[in-house]
Design an enzyme around this catalytic site. Structure first.
Site, short mmCIF file in Angstrom:
data_model
loop_
_atom_site.label_atom_id
_atom_site.label_comp_id
_atom_site.label_asym_id
_atom_site.label_seq_id
_atom_site.Cartn_x
_atom_site.Cartn_y
_atom_site.Cartn_z
N GLY A 73 18.24 28.76 -38.47
CA GLY A 73 18.68 29.91 -39.28
C GLY A 73 19.91 29.87 -40.28
N GLY A 99 22.94 30.14 -40.36
CA GLY A 99 24.23 30.13 -39.59
C GLY A 99 25.50 30.70 -40.38
N ARG A 100 25.56 29.96 -41.69
CA ARG A 100 26.87 30.36 -42.46
C ARG A 100 26.33 30.68 -43.90
NH1 ARG A 100 30.19 25.25 -43.23
NH2 ARG A 100 28.24 23.69 -43.50
N LYS A 134 27.82 30.98 -48.92
CA LYS A 134 27.96 30.07 -47.80
C LYS A 134 29.45 29.89 -47.40
CE LYS A 134 26.79 25.24 -46.85
NZ LYS A 134 26.02 24.05 -47.34
N GLY A 178 30.61 30.14 -38.59
CA GLY A 178 29.79 30.71 -39.86
C GLY A 178 30.63 30.51 -41.21
N ASP A 180 14.96 21.80 -41.91
CA ASP A 180 15.53 22.97 -42.20
C ASP A 180 16.40 22.95 -43.77
OD1 ASP A 180 17.03 21.47 -40.44
OD2 ASP A 180 18.67 22.71 -40.89
N ASN A 181 16.47 21.70 -44.07
CA ASN A 181 17.33 21.55 -45.33
C ASN A 181 16.13 20.99 -46.50
OD1 ASN A 181 19.44 21.75 -44.07
ND2 ASN A 181 20.16 19.70 -43.74
N ASP A 204 21.40 22.37 -49.64
CA ASP A 204 22.18 21.96 -48.61
C ASP A 204 23.00 20.58 -48.66
OD1 ASP A 204 21.63 24.38 -47.32
OD2 ASP A 204 21.04 23.78 -45.44
P1 AMP Z 1 22.84 21.79 -41.65
O1 AMP Z 1 22.04 20.54 -41.07
O2 AMP Z 1 24.20 21.44 -41.86
O3 AMP Z 1 22.30 22.06 -42.97
O4 AMP Z 1 22.94 22.85 -40.48
C1 AMP Z 1 22.10 22.96 -39.47
C2 AMP Z 1 22.18 24.47 -38.77
O5 AMP Z 1 23.72 24.70 -38.36
C3 AMP Z 1 21.92 25.46 -39.64
O6 AMP Z 1 21.40 26.66 -38.93
C4 AMP Z 1 23.28 25.96 -40.22
O7 AMP Z 1 23.24 27.31 -40.53
C5 AMP Z 1 24.03 25.89 -39.06
N1 AMP Z 1 25.53 25.57 -39.37
C6 AMP Z 1 26.11 24.61 -39.76
N2 AMP Z 1 27.56 24.70 -40.14
C7 AMP Z 1 27.65 26.09 -39.42
C8 AMP Z 1 28.91 26.65 -39.29
N3 AMP Z 1 30.17 26.30 -39.73
N4 AMP Z 1 28.71 27.94 -38.65
C9 AMP Z 1 27.48 28.29 -38.33
N5 AMP Z 1 26.38 27.88 -38.47
C10 AMP Z 1 26.46 26.63 -39.12
MG MG Z 2 21.12 23.17 -43.60
#
Ligand code: AMP
Ligand code: MG
Length: 520
Positions: A100, A102-103, A122, A135, A269-270, A279
């Site tokens: 989801g 997350g940020r 973001k 976040g 998810d990306n 992303d």
């Molecule tokens: P990513 O592979 O970096 O695109 O992110 C994988 C997951 O981690 C996604 O659900 C993002 O929303 C979450 N995420 C990454 N960095 C953060 C952060 N600093 N705070 C909260 N959630 C994060």
């Molecule tokens: Mg991501």
């Protein structure tokens, strides 16, 4: 500043009934309402002029305090309710469950000039999907996303966009190398923009929860707004949808291969359902042409997401999407046919792309060998991809013996071009020359065509790092300089010749240049 707002995603799809901002597993919903976190003292560093115009904003609008407050989460647009999207995903080949936004926080959907754009912040604070993270986003990764997404747009690669880059004056703790040396960094927020931020993972999470009602709703919604050419609903329309997503994703990854972009974290998810690059994390640009290269330190061991495997990973990800859509389709053979088509078209599209990179207009049987040999010879010694293809455009038909001379600036260690290596290169140039003899196009026209698809300027890893190092010292001028140059990546820009060079030696093994982590 007055947007025409029409929130379809949050109005037509089910919301999570809980509105507290606590970490939780969400069920039977496509998103959760959230409130961006207030920032201490936001400062606008940059605004994308093109994106500003796309959204119908004026100079005056983007210079207003209101714009700054909206783009950093301190104010909410009138009559809107920000939300975080619910999605899951396969990370590095394994099902990771709920992930989801997350940020990332979606502010609103804006209509302008018959186009729909979602504004998304973001780094604007926690959401129910933040798991154990904060976040937030740091300036370093925000500069990278901001510059690269706009650069990709100008390169003609399908991508999410960026409207603004701002600092928050809140400090953010990060352990860049995951080695116990955490340090505070400047916080920042990018306002990203795309017609939609729906990912493969939005479908996967609903299928994983066996929430078929919402899976159908989300799929119908996506088709209605983003694939309007697909008529009807039911199995046939879902198959066409899968096939369209497959085609768009293929186009995207072929473009990545063309310009030498390595995404670094191709988890499902990306993967945008619209076939957009999304992303921007530990991505990188090929310097030496190397099928095995990955910028992501987290992926160093298995190199799952290395340059050469990107197209296959897209297919692997499409399989996960197909699995998620399966309950709506219930026809394995038809699904397999679509995925097999990806395989075939990939080979063709990749070949056609490489053929055009070397300036051939017609295609002959032997050309497969010419392309394969080139990929081999490019990897004999470290050879800069961007410089090689750009300078190859200067090759003169009938002058094979000058081939090496034409591309000499691309070699990182010129002394290595001796003996066998030199012979193999000369042999390739001979074949290339013989092949060009069969083309009617003039040297001049060939050069023009090649220069329109082989960029002269890309956001080399060390360039982004220089902009980051300067920004850490409150000097934001390089962000603007690179942003402006990258608007015309295929044009000769004599004043920017200092950026058309090989990666400097200091950047070879430097963190942020050749080594990037997911810590952002
Ligand atoms: P990513 O592979 O970096 O695109 O992110 C994988 C997951 O981690 C996604 O659900 C993002 O929303 C979450 N995420 C990454 N960095 C953060 C952060 N600093 N705070 C909260 N959630 C994060
Ligand atoms: Mg991501």
């Amino acid at each position: 500043m007055k947007f025409t707002i029409q929130n379809t995603f949050s109005e037509e799809l089910p919301a999570d009934p809980v509105s507290e901002n606590t970490r939780r597993q969400v069920r039977n919903a496509c998103f959760s309402y959230v409130t961006p976190r207030k920032t201490s003292d936001p400062k606008l560093l940059h605004v994308s002029e093109e994106m500003m115009k796309e959204l119908g904003l004026s100079e005056q609008d983007v210079q207003s305090d209101y714009f700054l407050q909206i783009m950093t989460g301190n104010k909410i647009l009138e009559d809107t309710r920000p939300y975080a999207m619910h999605y899951g995903g396969h990370q590095f080949g394994n099902w990771a469950g709920q992930l989801g936004d997350g940020r990332a926080i979606n502010l609103a959907e804006v209509l302008y000039n018959s186009k729909r754009w979602v504004l998304q912040l973001k780094g604007a604070g926690e959401t129910p999907y933040s798991r154990n993270a904060d976040g937030l986003a740091v300036l370093r990764s925000s500069i990278r996303e901001y510059l690269c997404s706009e650069a990709m747009y100008h390169l003609g690669v399908p991508t999410t966009r960026a409207l603004s880059l701002a600092t928050t004056e809140d400090m953010v703790l990060r352990d860049i190398l995951y080695d116990g040396n955490a340090a505070y960094e400047k916080g920042a927020i990018v306002c990203r923009v795309a017609p939609s931020f729906i990912r493969f993972g939005n479908f996967e999470i609903l299928a994983a929860h066996n929430d078929l009602k919402n899976l159908k709703l989300l799929t119908d919604y996506t088709i209605k707004y983003f694939f309007p050419e697909i008529k009807g609903n039911g199995k046939e329309s879902y198959l066409t949808f899968l096939s369209e997503v497959s085609k768009r994703s293929l186009q995207m990854v072929i473009d990545w291969q063309r310009v030498g972009f390595v995404h670094g974290v191709m988890n499902t998810d990306n993967m945008s359902i619209l076939g957009l690059t999304i992303d921007y994390g530990p991505y990188g640009w090929l310097e030496g042409f190397d099928a095995g290269w990955t910028p992501n330190t987290t992926d160093r061991q298995f190199k799952r997401y290395r340059y050469g495997t990107q197209p296959e990973i897209v297919l692997w990800n499409l399989y996960q999407l197909a699995n998620a859509l399966y309950p709506l389709i219930d026809d394995v053979d038809s699904i397999e046919k679509i995925l097999n088509e990806y395989q075939d078209s990939y080979k063709n599209e990749y070949f056609n792309m490489m053929i055009s990179k070397i300036g051939l207009i017609t295609i002959e049987n032997q050309d497969h060998i010419l392309v394969k040999d080139l990929e081999e010879v490019l990897q004999l010694t470290e050879t800069d991809m961007t410089i090689f293809f750009r300078n190859l455009a200067n090759f003169k038909k009938g002058d094979a013996s000058q081939g090496l001379q034409t591309v000499k600036d691309a070699f990182y260690i010129p002394d290595e071009i001796t003996g066998d290596v030199q012979n193999q290169w000369n042999s390739w140039f001979n074949d290339y020359d013989l092949r060009l003899e069969k083309e009617v196009v003039t040297d001049k026209d060939r050069k023009e065509k090649m220069n329109s698809i082989n960029p002269k300027y890309v956001l080399r890893n060390y360039m982004a790092q220089l902009a980051i190092d300067a920004a850490d010292k409150d000097d934001y001028s390089l962000i603007d300089e690179l942003y402006k140059m990258l608007k015309q990546p295929y044009q000769e820009q004599p004043e920017s010749n200092k950026w058309f060079v090989k990666r400097p030696d200091w950047a070879r093994n430097k963190v942020g240049c050749s080594m990037l982590s997911c810590s952002s």
